[in-house]
Design a protein around this motif. Structure first.
Motif, short mmCIF file in Angstrom:
data_model
loop_
_atom_site.label_atom_id
_atom_site.label_comp_id
_atom_site.label_asym_id
_atom_site.label_seq_id
_atom_site.Cartn_x
_atom_site.Cartn_y
_atom_site.Cartn_z
N LEU A 1 -2.11 3.16 -5.04
CA LEU A 1 -1.69 2.02 -5.86
C LEU A 1 -1.29 2.47 -7.27
O LEU A 1 -0.38 1.90 -7.87
N GLY A 2 -1.96 3.48 -7.77
CA GLY A 2 -1.57 4.05 -9.07
C GLY A 2 -0.19 4.67 -9.00
O GLY A 2 0.62 4.54 -9.94
N TYR A 3 0.09 5.32 -7.88
CA TYR A 3 1.42 5.90 -7.67
C TYR A 3 2.48 4.80 -7.65
O TYR A 3 3.55 4.94 -8.27
N LEU A 4 2.20 3.72 -6.94
CA LEU A 4 3.15 2.61 -6.88
C LEU A 4 3.40 2.03 -8.28
O LEU A 4 4.53 1.69 -8.62
N ALA A 5 2.34 1.89 -9.06
CA ALA A 5 2.48 1.33 -10.40
C ALA A 5 3.41 2.18 -11.25
O ALA A 5 4.15 1.67 -12.10
N ARG A 6 3.41 3.51 -11.00
CA ARG A 6 4.27 4.41 -11.78
C ARG A 6 5.67 4.53 -11.21
O ARG A 6 6.65 4.55 -11.95
N LYS A 7 5.77 4.62 -9.89
CA LYS A 7 7.04 5.00 -9.26
C LYS A 7 7.76 3.86 -8.53
O LYS A 7 8.98 3.89 -8.36
N GLN A 8 7.01 2.88 -8.06
CA GLN A 8 7.62 1.78 -7.29
C GLN A 8 6.91 0.48 -7.63
O GLN A 8 6.20 -0.09 -6.81
N PRO A 9 7.08 0.00 -8.85
CA PRO A 9 6.25 -1.11 -9.34
C PRO A 9 6.74 -2.49 -8.92
O PRO A 9 6.74 -3.43 -9.71
N HIS A 10 7.16 -2.63 -7.66
CA HIS A 10 7.57 -3.94 -7.14
C HIS A 10 7.49 -3.90 -5.62
O HIS A 10 7.51 -2.83 -5.01
N PRO A 11 7.41 -5.05 -4.98
CA PRO A 11 7.31 -5.07 -3.51
C PRO A 11 8.60 -4.57 -2.85
O PRO A 11 9.71 -4.83 -3.33
N VAL A 12 8.42 -3.85 -1.76
CA VAL A 12 9.53 -3.44 -0.90
C VAL A 12 9.16 -3.85 0.52
O VAL A 12 8.08 -4.40 0.77
N ASN A 13 10.05 -3.58 1.48
CA ASN A 13 9.69 -3.94 2.84
C ASN A 13 8.52 -3.10 3.33
O ASN A 13 8.25 -2.01 2.81
N MET A 14 7.83 -3.61 4.31
CA MET A 14 6.55 -3.03 4.74
C MET A 14 6.65 -1.56 5.13
O MET A 14 5.80 -0.74 4.75
#
Length: 284
Positions: free
Chosen positions: A232-245
């Motif tokens: 989740l920390g990675y997502l906050a830095r690199k992909q901070p929005h929803p994408v497809n599953m």
């Protein structure tokens, strides 16, 4: 890119495309896009964080279902039949929950959605399937409730006759594939609506939301998941929005998720969680 219902898709649907008509997929797609747009046109950091958590959890549940399907196959092959009804039912339950996480009608309620009860998960997912095709949904309901009943029979009644009344499940894998693909279908439409309408200034993930995923208290016992916190920390830095599953299933996360269940020591005929990872869904 694969096409379905007049649209391009990231995922190459197999079961959904075979079971539902083009017309019904287009109808459901139009309805979902309208409902999603009510969210994405009013996008906020809170909604961004919520839906990132919802789809991250949905992706994990598809991986969890895959793990249960593979474990059921392994157990059945080695006459460990007492656990098979449990594994089959929870394979399907995970996917029913994943479907509900992708639907706007199921409210987040400060993270309580993660603990959606069995009955509500079943009813909510089936209601969505009926929008595609009532006959398909009725058939799915029959099998789901049979899986639930057989799990309860073995778990709660301890029958002296063993599992002689647990039936063969010829449609089990097809049901799992369909539910996983429906969740993916929904998530792709949300991503499309998000990219069309949402204010990108709100593409940030609030830490109070991710904490609900990476840590949990159950009956006074606290459980922290360092892997989830890292992802989740990675997502906050690199992909901070929803994408497809499917796009939440990063290669490293998939490797670590299934690798967590690898045996500590080598032995013959031991369960290998890395086998058949794509048996119900195209996990990257």
């Amino acid at each position: 890119m694969p096409t379905l219902a007049g649209r391009d898709w990231y995922y190459d649907y197999r079961e959904l495309d075979a079971v539902f008509s083009e017309v019904s997929c287009e109808k459901v797609s139009a309805s979902l896009l309208k409902r999603y747009s009510a969210l994405t046109k009013a996008w906020s950091p809170e909604l961004n964080s919520e839906w990132t958590c919802r789809l991250f959890m949905a992706a994990k549940l598809v991986m969890s279902s895959t793990l249960h399907v593979n474990a059921a196959h392994f157990a059945d092959d080695r006459n460990l039949r007492v656990v098979v009804p449990y594994l089959r039912y929870y394979s399907v339950l995970s996917l029913l929950r994943a479907v509900c996480y992708t639907l706007p009608e199921h409210e987040w309620k400060d993270g309580q959605l993660i603990q959606i009860p069995h009955g509500k998960a079943i009813d909510g997912a089936l209601e969505h399937l009926r929008r595609f095709d009532k006959a398909v949904a009725d058939s799915a309901e029959k099998e789901i409730r049979e899986l639930k009943a057989e799990r309860e029979l073995i778990s709660y009644r301890a029958p002296s006759s063993g599992d002689d009344q647990v039936s063969e499940k010829n449609q089990f894998l097809s049901l799992c594939m369909l539910l996983a693909e429906v969740a993916q279908f929904n998530s792709e439409l949300l991503e499309s609506s998000l990219l069309k309408y949402a204010d990108r200034a709100h593409f940030r993930i609030l830490p109070e939301y991710t904490k609900r995923i990476a840590s949990v208290e159950i009956d006074g016992h606290y459980f922290g998941d360092r892997e989830d916190a890292y992802r989740l920390g990675y997502l906050a830095r690199k992909q901070p929005h929803p994408v497809n599953m499917q796009h939440f299933m990063k290669e490293g996360h998939v490797e670590d998720f299934f690798g967590a269940w690898v045996a500590d020591k080598e032995a013959e005929k031991i369960f290998n969680p890395d086998e058949m990872q794509q048996i119900i869904f195209d996990i990257p």
